[in-house]
Design a protein around this motif. Structure first.
Motif, mmCIF file in Angstrom:
data_model
loop_
_atom_site.group_PDB
_atom_site.id
_atom_site.type_symbol
_atom_site.label_atom_id
_atom_site.label_comp_id
_atom_site.label_asym_id
_atom_site.label_seq_id
_atom_site.Cartn_x
_atom_site.Cartn_y
_atom_site.Cartn_z
ATOM 1 N N PRO A 49 0.835 -1.203 0.000
ATOM 2 C CA PRO A 49 0.000 0.000 0.000
ATOM 3 C C PRO A 49 0.870 1.254 0.000
ATOM 4 C CG PRO A 49 0.059 -0.967 2.184
ATOM 5 C CD PRO A 49 0.772 -1.927 1.289
ATOM 6 N N MET A 50 0.333 2.330 -0.573
ATOM 7 C CA MET A 50 1.040 3.602 -0.618
ATOM 8 C C MET A 50 0.134 4.717 -0.117
ATOM 9 S SD MET A 50 2.484 5.751 -3.939
ATOM 10 C CE MET A 50 4.212 5.249 -3.895
ATOM 11 N N ASN A 51 0.692 5.641 0.635
ATOM 12 C CA ASN A 51 -0.015 6.868 0.998
ATOM 13 C C ASN A 51 -0.078 7.751 -0.243
ATOM 14 O OD1 ASN A 51 -0.718 9.473 1.959
ATOM 15 N ND2 ASN A 51 0.043 8.965 3.982
ATOM 16 N N LEU A 52 -1.256 8.216 -0.609
ATOM 17 C CA LEU A 52 -1.400 9.023 -1.819
ATOM 18 C C LEU A 52 -0.481 10.248 -1.799
ATOM 19 C CD1 LEU A 52 -2.879 9.391 -4.507
ATOM 20 C CD2 LEU A 52 -4.672 10.631 -3.280
ATOM 21 N N ALA A 53 -0.173 10.766 -0.623
ATOM 22 C CA ALA A 53 0.707 11.925 -0.516
ATOM 23 C C ALA A 53 2.112 11.627 -1.014
ATOM 24 C CB ALA A 53 0.753 12.413 0.931
ATOM 25 N N ASP A 54 2.473 10.345 -1.070
ATOM 26 C CA ASP A 54 3.820 9.967 -1.507
ATOM 27 C C ASP A 54 3.915 9.729 -3.010
ATOM 28 O OD1 ASP A 54 4.839 10.068 1.083
ATOM 29 O OD2 ASP A 54 4.213 8.012 1.507
ATOM 30 N N TRP A 55 2.798 9.854 -3.712
ATOM 31 C CA TRP A 55 2.780 9.683 -5.165
ATOM 32 C C TRP A 55 3.365 10.929 -5.832
ATOM 33 C CZ3 TRP A 55 -1.593 11.121 -8.830
ATOM 34 C CH2 TRP A 55 -1.430 10.521 -10.084
ATOM 35 N N LEU A 56 4.105 10.762 -6.901
ATOM 36 C CA LEU A 56 4.650 11.870 -7.709
ATOM 37 C C LEU A 56 5.610 12.752 -6.917
ATOM 38 C CD1 LEU A 56 1.449 13.056 -9.646
ATOM 39 C CD2 LEU A 56 3.022 11.203 -10.223
ATOM 40 N N ARG A 57 6.574 12.131 -6.276
ATOM 41 C CA ARG A 57 7.590 12.902 -5.572
ATOM 42 C C ARG A 57 8.772 13.163 -6.515
ATOM 43 N NH1 ARG A 57 7.175 13.949 -0.314
ATOM 44 N NH2 ARG A 57 5.675 12.801 0.974
ATOM 45 N N PRO A 58 9.046 14.416 -6.850
ATOM 46 C CA PRO A 58 10.185 14.718 -7.727
ATOM 47 C C PRO A 58 11.501 14.470 -7.006
ATOM 48 C CG PRO A 58 9.232 16.739 -6.882
ATOM 49 C CD PRO A 58 8.326 15.629 -6.432
ATOM 50 N N ASP A 59 12.558 14.227 -7.774
ATOM 51 C CA ASP A 59 13.879 14.051 -7.186
ATOM 52 C C ASP A 59 14.873 14.951 -7.908
ATOM 53 O OD1 ASP A 59 14.906 12.652 -9.528
ATOM 54 O OD2 ASP A 59 13.761 10.913 -8.847
ATOM 55 N N GLU A 60 16.161 14.771 -7.632
ATOM 56 C CA GLU A 60 17.168 15.690 -8.170
ATOM 57 C C GLU A 60 17.336 15.596 -9.679
ATOM 58 O OE1 GLU A 60 19.728 12.032 -7.026
ATOM 59 O OE2 GLU A 60 17.790 12.917 -6.508
ATOM 60 N N ALA A 61 16.797 14.538 -10.305
ATOM 61 C CA ALA A 61 16.880 14.392 -11.760
ATOM 62 C C ALA A 61 15.653 14.956 -12.471
ATOM 63 C CB ALA A 61 17.063 12.921 -12.121
ATOM 64 N N PHE A 62 14.745 15.609 -11.729
ATOM 65 C CA PHE A 62 13.488 16.074 -12.317
ATOM 66 C C PHE A 62 13.721 16.923 -13.556
ATOM 67 C CE2 PHE A 62 10.057 19.079 -12.941
ATOM 68 C CZ PHE A 62 8.913 18.315 -12.781
ATOM 69 N N ALA A 63 14.514 17.966 -13.444
ATOM 70 C CA ALA A 63 14.686 18.903 -14.563
ATOM 71 C C ALA A 63 15.261 18.199 -15.791
ATOM 72 C CB ALA A 63 15.580 20.070 -14.142
ATOM 73 N N ALA A 64 16.278 17.369 -15.591
ATOM 74 C CA ALA A 64 16.910 16.692 -16.718
ATOM 75 C C ALA A 64 15.976 15.665 -17.348
ATOM 76 C CB ALA A 64 18.205 16.022 -16.257
ATOM 77 N N GLN A 65 15.255 14.912 -16.512
ATOM 78 C CA GLN A 65 14.336 13.915 -17.069
ATOM 79 C C GLN A 65 13.191 14.580 -17.823
ATOM 80 O OE1 GLN A 65 12.918 10.839 -14.460
ATOM 81 N NE2 GLN A 65 14.913 9.863 -14.272
#
Length: 251
Positions: free
Chosen positions: A22-38
């Motif tokens: 199970p996942m907490n919906l708040a944890d969905w779509l968390r950007p990381d340090e590669a966001f801009a490049a990806q």
């Protein structure tokens, strides 16, 4: 080369298939340090190879628009006209091209799966898939779950039944997630492979890069379609072992 330095879960942990949690919906779509490049790479792929990374049946338009709305509410404070990316880039929201828009504002790939009345399985009716790992969207588009996974050796009839039950049972606001992990010689994120092409035999634990996908299953609240999102991590071996190697040694 686009790499992350870390992964927010232990990708070396051995988890029995299908490995759903199970996942907490708040944890969905968390950007990381590669966001801009990806995201920049995704925009390039959508511009230059759109027919390879984006496909949608007209009947999936409603689900795709609802998915865009959900992402905007969750990630961009309910924006409806445009968003500003973390690097300052302004992206105008195109509601007639919802999957293409999603491809420009998120790191994640998104697949829409719908089960028509009387159908035994969900079918892949739309996707923006910029970072495929050894599969191609064209070969999976409009195929049921069994057809999507027909090249996966472990996806037997028992596994197919379990996965279909997960897609049938996932509840609104209560997403499920799993991960995979495989060592790669190349850090290339856009890595399609046709079904009849030979498998890459260079994968192995001595390869320099670990590719791991955080895969999330969630249900759209209005149209009730299922979304499968994929957040791709590519991390150098040294960083993986520095973060998680001690856990493996202790297990």
């Amino acid at each position: 080369m686009i790499l992350q330095k870390s992964i927010p879960y232990n990708p070396l942990e051995e988890v029995p298939l299908p490995g759903i949690k199970p996942m907490n919906l708040a944890d969905w779509l968390r950007p990381d340090e590669a966001f801009a490049a990806q995201v920049a790479y995704r925009a390039e792929l959508l511009s230059n190879s759109r027919d390879k990374v984006l496909m949608m049946h007209p009947d999936a338009q409603i689900a795709a628009q609802e998915l865009l709305e959900l992402v905007l509410d969750h990630r961009y404070d309910g924006a409806r006209d445009h968003v500003i990316l973390p690097d300052g880039t302004r992206v105008t929201l195109d509601w007639q091209q919802p999957l293409a828009t999603l491809g420009q504002i998120c790191q994640e790939d998104f697949c829409i799966l719908e089960r028509a009345e009387g159908s035994p399985e969900h079918v892949l009716t739309g996707a923006v898939l910029c970072f495929p790992a050894s599969w191609t969207l064209a070969e999976k588009f409009m195929r049921p779950l069994v057809g999507v996974h027909d090249t996966v050796d472990s996806y037997d009839s028992k596994m197919a039944s379990r996965v279909q039950r997960l897609f049938d049972g996932v509840q609104v606001g209560r997403p499920l997630w799993r991960f995979n992990a495989l060592w790669y010689q190349s850090p290339e994120l856009h890595a399609p492979r046709a079904e009849h092409d030979p498998r890459d035999q260079s994968h192995g634990e001595d390869a320099p890069y670990l590719r791991s996908e955080q895969q999330v299953i969630l249900r759209l609240p209005k149209c009730r379609s299922v979304v499968f999102s994929i957040h791709t991590y590519m991390v150098h071996r040294d960083d993986v072992m520095a973060e998680w190697g001690q856990d493996v040694a202790a297990s």
